[in-house]
Write a protein that holds these residues in place. Sequence first.
Motif, short mmCIF file in Angstrom:
data_model
loop_
_atom_site.label_atom_id
_atom_site.label_comp_id
_atom_site.label_asym_id
_atom_site.label_seq_id
_atom_site.Cartn_x
_atom_site.Cartn_y
_atom_site.Cartn_z
N LEU A 324 0.83 -1.21 0.00
CA LEU A 324 0.00 0.00 0.00
C LEU A 324 0.87 1.25 0.00
CD1 LEU A 324 -2.67 -1.08 2.65
CD2 LEU A 324 -3.03 -0.88 0.19
N PHE A 325 1.83 1.29 0.92
CA PHE A 325 2.66 2.49 1.02
C PHE A 325 3.51 2.66 -0.23
CE2 PHE A 325 6.54 4.74 2.35
CZ PHE A 325 5.97 5.89 2.86
N TYR A 326 4.02 1.57 -0.78
CA TYR A 326 4.85 1.65 -1.99
C TYR A 326 4.06 2.26 -3.14
CZ TYR A 326 7.82 0.20 -5.88
OH TYR A 326 8.60 0.20 -7.00
N VAL A 327 2.84 1.77 -3.35
CA VAL A 327 2.03 2.25 -4.46
C VAL A 327 1.67 3.72 -4.27
CG1 VAL A 327 -0.24 2.04 -5.57
CG2 VAL A 327 1.11 0.00 -5.09
N PHE A 328 1.26 4.11 -3.07
CA PHE A 328 0.84 5.49 -2.83
C PHE A 328 2.03 6.45 -2.85
CE2 PHE A 328 -2.89 3.70 -0.15
CZ PHE A 328 -3.50 3.25 -1.31
N ARG A 329 3.16 6.00 -2.33
CA ARG A 329 4.35 6.87 -2.30
C ARG A 329 4.92 7.09 -3.70
NH1 ARG A 329 7.23 10.29 -2.16
NH2 ARG A 329 8.92 10.86 -0.75
N ASN A 330 4.64 6.19 -4.62
CA ASN A 330 5.13 6.32 -5.99
C ASN A 330 4.14 6.99 -6.92
OD1 ASN A 330 7.67 5.24 -5.66
ND2 ASN A 330 7.00 3.14 -5.99
N ASP A 331 3.08 7.55 -6.38
CA ASP A 331 2.12 8.29 -7.21
C ASP A 331 2.84 9.46 -7.86
OD1 ASP A 331 -0.02 10.04 -8.11
OD2 ASP A 331 -1.36 8.85 -6.84
N PRO A 332 2.73 9.62 -9.19
CA PRO A 332 3.42 10.74 -9.86
C PRO A 332 2.90 12.11 -9.44
CG PRO A 332 1.98 9.56 -11.38
CD PRO A 332 2.04 8.75 -10.14
N ASP A 333 1.72 12.16 -8.87
CA ASP A 333 1.20 13.41 -8.33
C ASP A 333 1.92 13.69 -7.02
OD1 ASP A 333 -0.36 15.30 -6.81
OD2 ASP A 333 -2.02 14.94 -8.18
N GLU A 334 2.71 14.77 -6.97
CA GLU A 334 3.53 15.05 -5.80
C GLU A 334 2.70 15.25 -4.54
OE1 GLU A 334 6.15 18.28 -6.59
OE2 GLU A 334 7.24 17.23 -8.18
N GLU A 335 1.55 15.86 -4.68
CA GLU A 335 0.68 16.08 -3.51
C GLU A 335 0.19 14.75 -2.95
OE1 GLU A 335 -3.51 18.32 -2.29
OE2 GLU A 335 -2.66 18.56 -4.31
N MET A 336 -0.18 13.84 -3.83
CA MET A 336 -0.63 12.52 -3.41
C MET A 336 0.52 11.73 -2.78
SD MET A 336 -3.84 12.07 -3.91
CE MET A 336 -5.23 12.68 -4.87
N ALA A 337 1.69 11.79 -3.39
CA ALA A 337 2.84 11.06 -2.87
C ALA A 337 3.23 11.57 -1.48
CB ALA A 337 4.02 11.19 -3.83
N ALA A 338 3.12 12.89 -1.28
CA ALA A 338 3.49 13.47 0.01
C ALA A 338 2.56 13.01 1.12
CB ALA A 338 3.49 14.99 -0.09
N ALA A 339 1.32 12.68 0.78
CA ALA A 339 0.34 12.25 1.77
C ALA A 339 0.21 10.73 1.83
CB ALA A 339 -1.02 12.87 1.46
N ALA A 340 1.21 10.02 1.33
CA ALA A 340 1.14 8.55 1.26
C ALA A 340 0.99 7.92 2.64
CB ALA A 340 2.40 8.01 0.57
N GLU A 341 1.61 8.50 3.65
CA GLU A 341 1.54 7.91 4.99
C GLU A 341 0.11 7.90 5.52
OE1 GLU A 341 3.16 8.76 9.53
OE2 GLU A 341 4.37 9.44 7.83
#
Length: 490
Positions: A324-341
């Motif tokens: 889950l964290f890997y997929v969300f942290r690798n989102d190309p949208d920087e805002e989404m990636a920053a909120a992966a946690e």
Amino acid sequence: MGFLVLRKKKNPSPISVPLTFVDFIGSNLDSNLAMAKERIPDWLNSSLWSTTPSVDDRLHRFSLSPTTTTTTAAAAVSEPIVQPTVPVSPPAAASRPQYTVTSQKYEFRDPIDKNSNNNSNDNDQNASPSGVSPDDISRQAQLLAELSKKVVNFRELRRIASQGIPDGAGIRSTVWKLLLGYLPPDRLQWSSELAKKRSEYKQFKEELLMNPTEITRKLEKSAVDDHSKSESSGLLSRSQVTHGEHPLSLGESSIWNQFFQDTEIIEQIDRDVKRTHPDMQFFSGDLPLAKSNQDALKDILIVFAKLNPGIRYVQGMNEILAPLFYVFRNDPDEEMAAAAEADSFFCFVELLSGFRDHFCKQLDNSTVGIRSTISRLSQFLKEHDEELWRHLEITTKVNPQFYAFRWITLLLTQEFNFADSLHIWDTLLSDPEGPLETLLRVCCAMLILVRRRLLAGDFTSNLKLLQNYPSSNISHLLYVANKLRSQASN
């Protein structure tokens, strides 16, 4: 807080083992054949099972090796692998600008290596082929079109995602959040829902990850009558320190007593997080990104444990959280990636809600515990392939708990490489009945795909094979699992 507490044997008659099902059918037409065919589904009597796949001898972490290493010659026989063709016609191009369909190459690789040389990740087992297939491009187009609608059609989204979500464009990140119920179907609500949840997680961290000393100081600042001395020193005077705030207090409500009780769990979480996918630079290593990712995983698991005293933390939860964290942290949208946690925390809670009873030791022997689920897998295999079931559990006495416990509790994250695990999860999360039903079908399909080797093996070779499952064509594995669903419905 709402959700947050999780909490006849008989002597078998000898059975001959033919080389293929076709040979088995043609061998004889006597009564013994009629009895055997009752146990073998007709759909297994196909040349589909006669092709030869590649054999992988890789060993998995956390595997329990048998005390002896005796193997049979038949254990080296390769199992059939055929990738089914699933024709999908692409829909019309999406009209919304934020989702655009491209035919560029997408690479599945560690984000830590994005700016490195092209050969820096050659040996990474998680790297994907250099290009994408026409089917992937077609599914990508369909998913982007569906995500561009004002209200997402969940039935259609599940249908497409169950075939596998192509890497790239942040599609998997968004689709998983939808499938796990973290995002509502109405796109206009996404922004407000995400802001609300992320703010809630931030508050959890502030309240639950605070050191007792910081809590004491916070209480002191809120006091109405504080002497100037205690205000300047930042400490409560001795007369103001309550019993529950004293470091030596053993009271149940004591923040210090609770702090010391949590220390053991926090240390266990720290050890497990450091062992998470040591072969991936994203999770392991001395680089700043790996350290940051480890800290995020630890915070998520600690917050979860404190919010769920009925289950707290159980070893292996880190392996479920990692994809889950890997997929969300690798989102190309920087805002989404920053909120992966924060996003990973709530999706982890949603995912675990369907498996929470497997992690509660008190429920192990209940109808909802892990042993009951393993028994369901055993019964499932018996219904679809009684000959294989009889050989495993009666003849060779391979208890399904020896291999299925890890398969089920860790959602197959340890049986395949990371990229293949994500593909399997696409299908698990897409099942409207819940991930567990599909998981059991996939586990049963795993047994059927290596049935010839299992039927030719003894206890030692079979246990070794199932605890170190060979490399497989994941699309074919999921095809067989879906075939089992069709057979059950018929």
